[in-house]
Scaffold this active site. Structure first.
Site, PDB file in Angstrom:
ATOM      1  N   HIS A  59       0.869  -1.185   0.000  1.00  0.00           N
ATOM      2  CA  HIS A  59       0.000   0.000   0.000  1.00  0.00           C
ATOM      3  C   HIS A  59       0.900   1.227   0.000  1.00  0.00           C
ATOM      4  CE1 HIS A  59      -3.687  -2.337   0.933  1.00  0.00           C
ATOM      5  NE2 HIS A  59      -2.821  -3.157   1.506  1.00  0.00           N
ATOM      6  N   ARG A  61      -0.369   4.363  -0.631  1.00  0.00           N
ATOM      7  CA  ARG A  61      -1.207   5.434  -0.052  1.00  0.00           C
ATOM      8  C   ARG A  61      -1.432   6.652  -0.936  1.00  0.00           C
ATOM      9  NH1 ARG A  61      -3.248   1.811   3.290  1.00  0.00           N
ATOM     10  NH2 ARG A  61      -2.072   1.429   5.186  1.00  0.00           N
ATOM     11  N   HIS A 176      -8.691 -10.501  -1.051  1.00  0.00           N
ATOM     12  CA  HIS A 176      -8.644 -10.260   0.396  1.00  0.00           C
ATOM     13  C   HIS A 176      -9.827 -11.029   0.974  1.00  0.00           C
ATOM     14  CE1 HIS A 176      -8.401  -7.583   4.077  1.00  0.00           C
ATOM     15  NE2 HIS A 176      -9.656  -7.987   4.143  1.00  0.00           N
ATOM     16  N   ASP A 302       2.330  -6.897   2.411  1.00  0.00           N
ATOM     17  CA  ASP A 302       1.117  -6.147   2.757  1.00  0.00           C
ATOM     18  C   ASP A 302       1.534  -4.854   3.483  1.00  0.00           C
ATOM     19  OD1 ASP A 302      -1.504  -5.403   2.892  1.00  0.00           O
ATOM     20  OD2 ASP A 302      -2.103  -6.902   4.379  1.00  0.00           O
TER      21      ASP A 302
HETATM   22  O1  DOR Z   1      -3.852  -4.687   7.873  1.00  0.00           O
HETATM   23  C1  DOR Z   1      -4.254  -4.305   6.786  1.00  0.00           C
HETATM   24  N1  DOR Z   1      -4.000  -3.058   6.350  1.00  0.00           N
HETATM   25  N2  DOR Z   1      -4.972  -5.153   6.055  1.00  0.00           N
HETATM   26  C2  DOR Z   1      -5.577  -4.747   4.929  1.00  0.00           C
HETATM   27  O2  DOR Z   1      -6.221  -5.557   4.311  1.00  0.00           O
HETATM   28  C3  DOR Z   1      -5.510  -3.343   4.481  1.00  0.00           C
HETATM   29  C4  DOR Z   1      -4.293  -2.689   5.015  1.00  0.00           C
HETATM   30  C5  DOR Z   1      -4.306  -1.192   4.871  1.00  0.00           C
HETATM   31  O3  DOR Z   1      -4.645  -0.690   3.786  1.00  0.00           O
HETATM   32  O4  DOR Z   1      -3.955  -0.493   5.836  1.00  0.00           O
HETATM   33 ZN    ZN Z   2      -5.901  -7.342   2.505  1.00  0.00          ZN
HETATM   34 ZN    ZN Z   3      -3.237  -5.208   1.702  1.00  0.00          ZN
END
Ligand code: DOR
Ligand code: ZN
Ligand code: ZN
Length: 421
Positions: A59, A61, A176, A302
């Protein structure tokens, strides 16, 4: 421009080999002993050279949550972690559910020019689980897969249609897996430690039911599917038996699922809060077995960077996620290879070759003619993880203070040094 790696130990798909490696024009032009070339040379004596690491689940952001991370900080963190390519999830603001956002991310990648960034488009518009996103147009703009990560597509028929559409465009769904009604506000694994702490638990079944659903769809439709961040022993078993039947399912897990158990939540440290939650010892051991026998194809991070204010609140209110991209390689090496669970080649498959195969990225292997995406590491150097030194804006890790081996020294993308330690 040429670059010569001297006296390297190359980590190949089926073992290691000592050789020199010459890079020319962004490609690996020669692998052999005693290459002499009048060009920039890196002495790799005692160092290991891997096909550039690929993290197919991060991610970044941007756009929208640049306080947590942006494409520049995320890229700096990625190359420091040894990654030459990442795939970024669409839960941004606006959601990456159309070609404009995909193009924006690609444009930002070309500006920052560190690692390669492959956008993952959303499955549904706004990740709302209703109308399908512009899958074909996103693919044209450079999306490498689709996912509503952070959420499951609750309507099974929408998911079926998405799998078929995506498959028509040659894209896979990255799933997911979380039955949100069953999670019902749970923030940790449901078990002894949720009872002990009073934190609301979430059953393994919340994950397993959707893993089984996605596999049932993939099997009925004969379409490949990829399961994100597997955390349960029972999920591993569902995937293993599906693979044995010939279902085209692939799967990933993260370092926190093969290193940690929910004993850590008794600290109430919100850096331990992640979705899916870390579970119990039998889950942790089953994840390692799944990595060993090929049930789990990839190690991803992740990488979920959050601002301090998102974590400095009570456990129930804290954001889910761990900043993982700068610790994934040393943690995986330390806990899987040094412990004798995986060979170095096998680790390289999980962190480079397999993600490339699953997403058709055309990388992941050291051979003459291949793109010169490479990661050089010193596997003998021990150090202590210090989140204060992360290049990521997200300092949210439960691994602060852990002793690890495997220091990334250089990250090379298309023959250019993008990170040097
Ligand atoms: O822990 C997580 N954070 N799991 C997710 O599926 C999304 C992610 C996030 O975008 O912060
Ligand atoms: Zn996820
Ligand atoms: Zn994720």
């Amino acid at each position: 421009m040429k670059l010569l790696l001297k006296n390297a130990t190359l980590v190949l798909r089926n073992g290691e080999k000592k050789a020199d490696l010459l890079i020319d024009g962004g490609k690996i032009s020669r692998i052999s002993n005693n290459i002499e070339e009048n060009c920039k040379t890196v002495d790799c004596t005692g160092k290991h050279v891997f096909a550039g690491l690929i993290d197919m689940h991060v991610h970044l952001r941007e756009p929208g949550f640049e306080g947590k991370e942006d494409i520049e900080s995320g890229s700096r963190a990625a190359v420091a972690g040894g990654f030459t390519q990442v795939c970024c999830m669409p839960n941004t603001n606006p959601v990456c559910d159309n070609a404009v956002v995909v193009s924006y991310i690609k444009y930002r990648q070309s500006q920052v020019n560190l690692c390669k960034i492959n956008p993952v488009g959303a499955i549904t518009r706004g990740q709302e689980g209703k109308a399908m996103a512009e899958i074909g147009k996103m693919k044209e703009a450079g999306a490498v897969a689709i996912s509503d990560d952070g959420k499951t597509v609750a309507d099974t028929n929408v998911m079926r249609l998405a799998m078929e559409y995506a498959h028509g465009f040659g894209l896979k769904c990255l799933c997911h897996c979380e039955d949100i009604n069953l999670v019902d506000g749970g923030v940790v694994n449901e078990g002894y430690n949720s009872t002990l702490t009073g934190l609301k638990g979430s059953l393994r079944a919340a994950e397993d039911i959707i893993i089984a659903r996605e596999i049932a769809l993939a099997e009925s439709l004969d379409i490949p599917v990829h399961i994100c961040h597997v955390s349960t022993y029972s999920g591993v078993e569902i995937i293993r038996s599906a693979k044995a039947r010939g279902v085209k399912v692939t799967a990933e897990t993260c370092p926190h699922y093969f290193i940690l158990t929910d004993d850590i939540i008794t600290s109430f440290d919100t850096n331990t809060k992640v979705n899916p939650p870390v579970r119990e010892e039998k889950d942790r051991l089953a994840i390692i077995e799944g990595l060993k026998d090929g049930t789990i194809d990839c190690i991803v991070t992740d990488h979920a960077p959050h601002a301090l204010k998102d974590k400095q609140v009570e456990y129930n209110l804290a954001a889910f996620g761990m900043s993982g991209i700068e610790t994934s390689f040393p943690l995986s090496y330390t806990y899987l290879v040094k412990t004798g669970q995986l060979t170095l080649s096998c680790l390289a498959d999980k962190m480079s070759f397999n993600p490339s195969e699953i997403l058709n990225l055309g990388a992941g292997e050291i051979k003459e003619g291949a793109l010169a995406d490479l990661t050089i590491a010193d596997l003998s150097e021990k150090y202590v993880i210090d989140s204060g030194k992360f290049l990521s804006k997200g300092k949210n890790t439960p691994f602060n203070g852990f002793e690890v081996y495997g220091k990334v020294l250089y990250t090379i993308v298309d023959g250019n040094i993008k990170y040097k330690n």
